[in-house]
Enzyme design. Structure first.
Site, short mmCIF file in Angstrom:
data_model
loop_
_atom_site.label_atom_id
_atom_site.label_comp_id
_atom_site.label_asym_id
_atom_site.label_seq_id
_atom_site.Cartn_x
_atom_site.Cartn_y
_atom_site.Cartn_z
N GLU A 462 11.28 -59.63 112.51
CA GLU A 462 12.12 -60.83 112.51
C GLU A 462 12.54 -61.25 113.91
O GLU A 462 13.73 -61.32 114.23
CB GLU A 462 13.33 -60.61 111.60
CG GLU A 462 12.89 -60.49 110.14
CD GLU A 462 14.03 -60.23 109.18
OE1 GLU A 462 14.04 -60.81 108.10
OE2 GLU A 462 14.91 -59.40 109.52
N GLU A 538 7.82 -56.47 103.29
CA GLU A 538 9.04 -56.26 102.51
C GLU A 538 8.89 -57.05 101.22
O GLU A 538 8.45 -58.21 101.23
CB GLU A 538 10.30 -56.74 103.26
CG GLU A 538 10.60 -55.96 104.53
CD GLU A 538 11.79 -56.52 105.31
OE1 GLU A 538 12.62 -57.23 104.69
OE2 GLU A 538 11.88 -56.26 106.52
#
Length: 1024
Positions: A462, A538
């Site tokens: 991220e 994820e």
């Protein structure tokens, strides 16, 4: 070596912690873990090295609000206010400063590279003695395996160096600073540094020396690096172990390197060579390096299924054989490559059964010990996980060794996350931050590349997609072409990743976000020109009562070969233990330490609680990921193995046929299934019972013998099928006794022997039941359309930031929680053999009807009360959480017995792991102790429920608890719950799914929402 005046003032004046161009001063180059054995046999058997000394233990510690507050005298002696702390530890776990939990928002004002002037500072010191022999010859190093976030080091009052990157070692040469007798280390640790801007991971923000500290003595002429790799022919029958060894010190012609490969006590291959490598370019070769290649016939391949390991011993010695030092590592012969859109291990396409894992301990913070690491690995293996993503930083070095030995595939991830930046790639696209990012990636690769368990490198998490990512991707591909690289940032399919690795992409639903659309995983594969495999970095956000819809992912993974699995978010709840005024421990989350900013309970997304007790969702993951799949055709069970390399050699298939949980026939068959093979098992003629009930065939795969990761009797896979039953109609026996109906102005009362039922005519509710003189109800039986909100129902909504799209906000806005019942009908009739009560209610809020519920209660001469319920849902109200009944029973029984799905908690979209049987559990086990209280403990597919003197029959879902839905909804932490009087019973005809694709947007699939306009259910309630 960088020379800096030793004084504290001069060192602090440099403000190295606010300069992204300074990531270290005097730190030694990265390399694999060293032990510097002086005996090759000790290296081969991995015995403790006499040259490696732990400095873990009690250190002196003083805390200051800022580095400038530290007195200069601290460099020479301990301060009067100093305390004793254990190293490794996080100082917040010792009461200094507060841990901060935040997900995206930086815990400091965003102004990179600058950090707050109030920068909590921990001053550590340790006195120690060094062996005289270490001072006379060689090099003595100090190794800090992890310090958060930056630190300066002094030895005997002299400045040694500086390091940052909290998740990789910082190693310094102490040789010039040590003296005979007592020595003193002084370590100044800063909570915040410019490196903190690269460490914005979703976790507790803690500080201190939280990994091991050790001294290592190496000879003057020494091995400075070694790298092993394995190469194969096409059919993996022959391999080459390629070992590149680098030395430093005085280069002499008589120096030799021997690399020997061992399998247990047997030497498989060996080679010796002087230094001097192949010619690199027109200027020649590296004089300080050598590459040896050892041929190995029929190597035993490494995989997570069969983690075969060899041992490579690297000896630096003279031409006459005198050993100078030895290093060693485990070696796994395996090949990772991407071919034809598939991630292959040893030529076979992997199916990643993965989970993300933070390093977290409820008592020790981010300190990991071997016991906890092994516990995690055993639980993962026992629950059919084969892979782990080190989210979001390199882990403790021992973790990789354990994954090598027990067998787990590892995604090793660089300690880079800039989630709170706007835009997210603000730093990662800035060349001024390339050196800091480069250190974090290159040093990770140099430390961990010898581990066979590491099959994928990750550039971080991220952080958007910047030019720095592209540069580091190319560096890895140049230095280590044997492994793919993945990186999700910037859209999951950029040029900086070999694998499409989205997070929280859904199976069929597109999420067309601007700039970075998140396609459904099925669509992603079909995009024009896209040929890469897709592995979700994820997915299945396991926050609280979650993991609904997990089976849908696994159906897709098995259907589409290029969908190669994913990593569940995540492994362990990140709650921390606090103590109340009486010394009782309780589990804390964001905000409980006065920490701001904070993201509340969002730190608890685990498949296991912080103490590693499993969540019920873990069983669902285990079942969906199981390595054996089953198909029933007539009397034949087809067993398919999804193992790629392992032949079943420790499995028995147990089968059983049961009618309503009562066994009728059973047997067992040894499984003899080749990798990716099938076995057909013919069952004998199955019995056909004469009585009514549900007939189920259950198969379970049991491991009769213990393994390295499981005990004898471990169940690894299971499946159930409902069989066809002969139609059997049992007519109820006629009763000549008719219940007596008494009508008063306020009540209808029905009496039968020593039993009575009372219906209030003003409310239309069953207000009381008696057995003899004992009241059975503490509250009336009433409709229930709500649940104590799950984390998935709440999403990101909170008092200061309402998300109107969250389920709980929609329910609140529509008045579901505030609705009141208006009585439409309440009548009583005496039938030929029963009394019939008929009621109707309109559930309203602010004059608007949300639900209409019509019920009949038929009480017959046997004392049974048959309840039928018909519910109409208003077309313009949100889909309700449940359609059911609730009451508070007066009894508190010790155990609950039911015929239905269990034994663990299950919900309509998370029940594939549950089995139909007759279950019997303590009442306390019917409650799931989620740290943030919510709806919990449901059991679906129930045909019969027995509790105390009560029995319910029908087709329903239930939960039973000492806690009301109201209390669960209003309580912030589980330790604040108090057992209420009696027992709360919730019986649902229908219950909405729980969702779990993510926890910040509505994720309950349409098929599990209560979207119909009309519902009907019925049940029978009788007293024993």
């Amino acid at each position: 070596m960088t020379m800096i005046t030793d004084s504290l003032a001069v060192v602090l004046q440099r403000r190295d912690w606010e300069n992204p161009g300074v990531t270290q001063l005097n730190r030694l180059a990265a390399h694999p873990p060293f032990a510097s054995w002086r005996n090759s046999e000790e290296a081969r058997t991995d015995r403790p090295s006499q040259q490696l000394r732990s400095l873990n233990g009690e250190w002196r510690f003083a805390w200051f609000p800022a580095p400038e507050a530290v007195p200069e005298s601290w460099l020479e002696c301990d301060l009067p206010e100093a305390d004793t702390v254990v190293v490794p530890s996080n100082w917040q776990m010792h009461g200094y400063d507060a841990p901060i939990y935040t997900n995206v928002t930086y815990p400091i004002t965003v102004n990179p590279p600058f950090v707050p002037t109030e920068n909590p500072t921990g001053c550590y010191s340790l006195t120690f003695n060094v062996d005289e022999s270490w001072l006379q010859e060689g090099q003595t190093r100090i190794i800090f395996d992890g310090v958060n976030s930056a630190f300066h080091l002094w030895c005997n009052g002299r400045w040694v160096g500086y390091g940052q990157d909290s998740r990789l070692p910082s190693e310094f040469d102490l040789s010039a600073f040590l003296r005979a007798g007592e020595n003193r280390l002084a370590v100044m640790v800063l909570r915040w540094s410019d490196g903190s801007y690269l460490e914005d991971q979703d976790m507790w923000r803690m500080s201190g020396i939280f990994r091991d500290v050790s001294l290592l003595h190496k000879p003057t002429t020494q091995i400075s690096d070694f790298h092993v790799a394995t190469r194969f022919n096409d059919d993996f029958s022959r391999a080459v172990l390629e070992a590149e060894v680098q030395m430093c010190g005085e280069l002499r012609d008589y120096l030799r390197v021997t690399v020997s490969l061992w399998q247990g006590e047997t030497q498989v291959a060996s080679g010796t060579a002087p230094f001097g490598g192949e010619i690199i370019d027109e200027r020649g070769s590296y004089a300080d390096r050598v590459t040896l290649r050892l041929n190995v016939e029929n190597p035993k391949l490494w995989s997570a299924e069969i983690p075969n390991l060899y041992r490579a011993v690297v000896e630096l010695h003279t031409a006459d054989g005198t050993l100078i030092e030895a290093e060693a590592c485990d070696v796994g012969f395996r090949e990772v490559r991407i071919e034809n859109g598939l991630l292959l291990l040893n030529g076979k396409p992997l199916l990643i059964r993965g989970v993300n894992r933070h390093e977290h301990h409820p008592l020790h913070g981010q300190v990991m010990d071997e016991q906890t690491m092994v516990q995690d690995i055993l639980l993962m293996k026992q629950n059919n996980f084969n892979a782990v993503r080190c989210s979001h930083y390199p882990n403790h070095p021992l973790w990789y060794t354990l994954c090598d030995r027990y067998g787990l595939y590892v995604v090793d991830e660089a300690n880079i996350e800039t989630h709170g930046m706007v835009p997210m790639n603000r730093l990662t696209d800035d060349p001024r931050w390339l050196p800091a990012m480069s250190e974090r990636v290159t040093r990770m690769v140099q430390r961990d590349r010898n581990h066979p368990s590491v099959i994928i490198w990750s550039l971080g998490n991220e952080s958007g997609h910047g030019a720095n990512h592209d540069a580091l991707y190319r560096w890895i591909k140049s230095v280590d072409p044997s492994r793919p690289v993945q990186y999700e940032g910037g859209g999951a399919d950029t040029t900086a990743t070999d694998i499409i690795c989205p997070m929280y992409a859904r199976v069929d639903e597109d999420q067309p976000f601007p700039a970075v659309p998140k396609w459904s995983i099925k669509k992603w594969l079909s995009l024009p020109g896209e040929t890469r495999p897709l592995i979700l970095c994820e997915y299945a956000h396991a926050m609280g009562n979650s993991l609904g819809g997990f089976a849908k992912y696994w159906q897709a993974f098995r259907q589409y070969p290029r969908l190669q699995g994913g990593f569940v978010w995540d492994w362990v709840d990140q709650s921390l233990i606090k103590y109340d005024e009486n010394g009782n421990p309780w589990s804390a989350y964001g905000g409980d330490f006065g920490d701001t900013p904070n993201d509340r309970q969002f730190c608890m997304n685990g498949l296991v609680f912080a103490d590693r007790t499993p969540h019920p969702a873990l069983t669902e993951a285990k079942h969906q990921q199981q390595f054996f799949q089953f198909r029933l055709s007539g009397q034949t069970i087809e067993v398919t193995s999804e193992y790629l390399f392992r032949h079943s050699d420790n499995e028995l298939l147990h089968w059983m046929v049961a009618l309503d949980g009562k066994p009728l026939a059973s047997g067992e068959v040894p499984l003899d299934v080749a990798p990716q093979g099938k076995q057909l098992i013919e069952l004998p003629e199955l019995p056909q019972p004469e009585s009514a009930g549900q007939l189920w065939l259950t198969v379970r795969v049991v491991q009769p013998n213990a393994t390295a990761w499981s005990e004898a009797g471990h169940i690894s896979a299971w499946q159930q099928w409902r069989l066809a039953e002969n139609l059997s109609v049992t007519l109820p026996s006629a009763s000549h006794i008719i219940p007596q109906l008494t009508t008063s102005e306020t009540d209808f009362c029905i009496e039968l022997g020593n039993k009575r039922w009372q219906f209030n005519r003003q409310s239309g509710l069953l207000s009381q039941m008696w057995i003899g003189d004992e009241k059975q109800l503490l509250t009336p039986l009433r409709d229930q359309f709500t649940r104590a909100p799950l984390d998935n129902d709440i999403g990101v909504s909170e008092a200061t930031r309402i998300d109107p799209n969250a389920w709980v906000e929609r329910w609140k806005a529509a008045g579901h929680y505030q609705a009141e019942a208006a009585l439409l009908q309440c009548s009583a009739d005496t039938l030929a053999d029963a009394v019939l009560i008929t009621t109707a209610h309109a559930w309203q809020h602010q004059g608007k009807t949300l639900f209409i519920s019509r019920k009949t209660y038929r009480i017959d001469g046997s004392g049974q009360m048959a309840i039928t319920v018909d519910v109409e849902v208003a077309s313009d109200t949100p889909h309700p959480a449940r359609i059911g009944l609730t009451c508070q029973l007066a009894q508190v029984a010790e155990r609950v017995n039911w015929l239905g799905l269990g034994p663990q908690e299950n919900y309509p979209d998370r029940l594939t792991a549950a089995c139909f049987d007759r279950w019997d559990l303590p009442l306390s086990d019917m409650y799931t102790p989620y740290v943030f209280p919510s709806e919990n403990g449901l059991r679906c597919g129930t045909r019969e429920l027995n509790y105390g003197s009560h029995q319910w029959r029908g087709d329903f879902q239930f939960n039973i608890s000492r806690y009301s839905q109201q209390q669960l909804m209003e309580t912030s932490h589980r330790h604040l719950l108090h057992a209420e009087e009696g027992t709360w019973l919730n019986i649902d005809g229908f219950h909405m799914g729980i969702g779990g694709d993510d926890s910040w947007s509505p994720s309950v699939s349409a098929e599990f929402q209560l979207s119909a306009g009309r519902y009907h259910y019925q049940l029978v309630w009788c007293q024993k």
